[in-house]
Design an enzyme around this catalytic site. Structure first.
Site, PDB file in Angstrom:
ATOM      1  CG  PHE A   1      -2.187   0.773   1.084  1.00 35.58           C
ATOM      2  CD1 PHE A   1      -3.123   0.478   0.101  1.00 35.58           C
ATOM      3  CD2 PHE A   1      -2.449   1.835   1.952  1.00 35.58           C
ATOM      4  CE1 PHE A   1      -4.293   1.219  -0.012  1.00 35.58           C
ATOM      5  CE2 PHE A   1      -3.618   2.574   1.847  1.00 35.58           C
ATOM      6  CZ  PHE A   1      -4.542   2.261   0.863  1.00 35.58           C
TER       7      PHE A   1
ATOM      8  CB  THR B   1       5.145  -6.920  -2.230  1.00 37.33           C
ATOM      9  OG1 THR B   1       5.296  -7.922  -3.239  1.00 37.33           O
ATOM     10  CG2 THR B   1       3.927  -7.244  -1.380  1.00 37.33           C
TER      11      THR B   1
ATOM     12  CE  LYS C   1       9.993  -3.833 -13.707  1.00 32.22           C
ATOM     13  NZ  LYS C   1       9.208  -2.687 -13.229  1.00 32.22           N
TER      14      LYS C   1
ATOM     15  CD  GLU D   1      -1.700  -3.462 -20.048  1.00 40.25           C
ATOM     16  OE1 GLU D   1      -0.498  -3.348 -20.373  1.00 40.25           O
ATOM     17  OE2 GLU D   1      -2.521  -4.104 -20.712  1.00 40.25           O
TER      18      GLU D   1
ATOM     19  CB  VAL E   1       5.560  -3.360 -19.931  1.00 41.66           C
ATOM     20  CG1 VAL E   1       6.260  -2.688 -21.113  1.00 41.66           C
ATOM     21  CG2 VAL E   1       6.324  -4.608 -19.526  1.00 41.66           C
TER      22      VAL E   1
ATOM     23  CD  GLU F   1      14.154   1.671  -6.674  1.00 43.67           C
ATOM     24  OE1 GLU F   1      14.309   1.425  -5.460  1.00 43.67           O
ATOM     25  OE2 GLU F   1      13.050   1.632  -7.244  1.00 43.67           O
TER      26      GLU F   1
ATOM     27  CG  ASP G   1      13.003  -1.106 -15.077  1.00 41.24           C
ATOM     28  OD1 ASP G   1      12.179  -1.620 -14.300  1.00 41.24           O
ATOM     29  OD2 ASP G   1      12.669  -0.355 -16.020  1.00 41.24           O
TER      30      ASP G   1
ATOM     31  CE  LYS H   1       9.472  -1.255 -17.016  1.00 47.57           C
ATOM     32  NZ  LYS H   1       9.872   0.150 -16.827  1.00 47.57           N
TER      33      LYS H   1
ATOM     34  N   GLY I   1       3.317   8.010 -13.887  1.00 48.37           N
ATOM     35  CA  GLY I   1       3.505   8.223 -12.455  1.00 48.37           C
ATOM     36  C   GLY I   1       2.662   7.224 -11.698  1.00 48.37           C
TER      37      GLY I   1
END
Lengths: 343, 343
Positions: free
Chosen positions: A11, A98, A127, A151, A154, A211, A222, A226, A323
């Site tokens: 959350f 998570t 992912k 969805e 990516v 990060e 990353d 993808k 975002g």
């Protein structure tokens, strides 16, 4: 009218944005889809968890988490976490958000399995489970007459997987090519205006895109995950991120980028994959892009993917200004696509 | 396995490309969708018509038409045309591909009504019925438990209408902006390389993109009818092409276009619409586009549309190299989406 019981596992920014979107769209869901929802469980990383089979007050839960307090105060059941939390929540839909684990996809895979086994729709922006357990989770979902949808993994909420699932029936994907990592694209865009690499990274961290350790983005991991997800799902060829030929942006200098700009070109971290016989050649690597390419205009955190199929000319999807809100929309769309018949 | 009886009304470039696509995909339709088809009727503009309730030999029909002969030779029933032809054909799906009539949408509207009333799915690449009878045909389709689909009317086979129908549930379209007319974009692209307007038009006619009378494209009518179709269907606000504020490309000079090129800009015929309260402001007009815009890289016959919704950042779809084959795919996708449940 059907009421769906929703369970949030994770959350953070995205989960909270999804909660806000659901609250904003509540009347529309009722009028357009004849459906309503209650939230029976919310598990957070740092603010405890809450379960109420009769439905939590979602607005109150948002305020509690945003004020830094613990959700335990509104829970009707003892605190549990992970798989136990899912098993303790009566629910129809599980939103698994998570943190991603690139190496194993765990514990998200176990969460999604538990959700499907409990009869819930399994929806994630994570992912890891897609590259590490797509077939297994999709088969389990089919067996349970539920859906495993993702969805938002990516290009945030932009429709990519649902495009091939619904809007492009009978199309065979032969290759794709795109700019899929926001952080590196933002860094390269900043460097075009003269920023040093370190300053551009610091800026991306400051606005919450990169990060603390930016290597997952900068080194192309990353992007590679993808590519692996797209190849696995859309081409039907299981591919792990480590099997993607990967070069990050670390070797690009400010001088390289400025020289490209002078020549009306731009460096982009390009993701690509091409079917060859029954195999696939997949790559992540910086490329010099001319102004005539659709990839050229993709600035900052925006992204693009160009698909080549056996039935259409090159088809591109471009998403600008992503975002947490747009990632949340991807989860929201997965929820509707999983439960509501198409209109 | 379900067998669908297909009826072709109009069998020009697009109809023939659809027939070829169906033949090429036959095995795949059987394995992926558990469906097969027969063609019970084909009506052409200049090569007669043929009806056979047991199914025509589609390959033979293609050869007959392509060699300039008449289909009457393979018909099992007397020659009829238009609505009578539809009523005489036993069918499950009607592909309506007669020439477009911008003013009234007829006779395509009558054809599609007759098809729906006969229990067929009504599928068309014809823009006229969409702007002149969208509500009426959609309501009739719902009443008959059939579909009225028309993906190929805007951006050929690229998924636009199906995107909003399926992949973007709960999204409200606020505005769009794009380059939707291939002929004018090709003319402008040719003029950037130094061609005079008349030569660029002649080239577009020579490759079969522009009509003998190019005014429907050059004056912005084709673009306006596409804007009207998008507003009517995706915004739910009925709009006629005459209500679009329309300026063609006729006033642009070679000097204008070359000056733009020097400044790293391009003239594009931009289609746009924006919801304001419960109304819409819709426009077709030449605009100067900078290289930073996604519209800039859209060259030749390619097209683009950028959607702004309440749930995502700007989302663009770009289609390159359209042609009869891609228009045919739009009809093929409509057929599958109309008859097959999503996977």
């Amino acid at each position: 009218m059907t009421r769906y019981r929703l369970v949030f596992l994770g959350f953070g920014n995205v989960g909270q944005a999804l909660a806000q979107l659901l609250l904003r769209k509540r009347a529309e869901l009722l009028s357009l889809y004849d459906l309503d929802f209650s939230v029976t469980g919310i598990a957070t990383g740092r603010h405890g968890s809450a379960i109420d089979p009769d439905g939590l007050d979602l607005q109150a839960a948002l305020e509690i988490v945003q004020s830094g307090r613990s959700l335990e105060s509104i829970s009707k059941q003892p605190s549990v976490s992970g798989v136990e939390f899912i098993q303790a929540c009566p629910g129809d839909v599980c939103f698994e958000n998570t943190p991603v684990n690139y190496q194993s996809g765990e514990p998200a895979i176990s969460h999604l399995k538990a959700a499907l086994q409990a009869g819930m729709q399994a929806i994630t922006a994570n992912k890891g489970p897609v590259v590490h357990a797509y077939r297994e989770l999709t088969d389990l979902a089919a067996q349970m007459n539920r859906r495993f949808y993702f969805e938002s993994t990516v290009m945030d909420g932009a429709p990519i997987f649902s495009l091939f699932r619904g809007a492009l029936p009978g199309a065979e994907l032969r290759s794709f090519r795109g700019v899929l990592n926001s952080t590196t694209n933002l860094i390269l865009t900043r460097m075009e205006t003269g920023a040093q690499f370190a300053d551009a990274v610091a800026y991306a961290q400051q606005i919450g895109i990169a990060e603390t350790d930016p290597s997952g983005d900068v080194d192309g991991w990353d992007a590679a995950i993808k590519v692996a997800a797209l190849v696995t799902v859309l081409m039907g060829i299981p591919l792990l991120p480590g099997q993607v030929d990967r070069t990050g942006i670390g070797a690009l200098t400010l001088a390289d980028i400025q020289a490209a700009k002078q020549a009306n070109q731009r460096w982009k971290l390009v993701c690509s994959a091409k079917r060859q016989d029954n195999q696939v050649v997949a790559q992540v690597k910086p490329e010099l892009i001319p102004a005539s390419s659709p990839l050229y205009a993709v600035e900052g955190t925006s992204s693009i993917i160009e698909f080549k199929t056996d039935v259409l000319g090159p088809l591109s999807i471009v998403e600008a200004n992503p975002g947490p809100d747009t990632t949340a929309y991807g989860l929201f769309a997965d929820f509707l696509n999983a439960v509501a018949a198409r209109s």
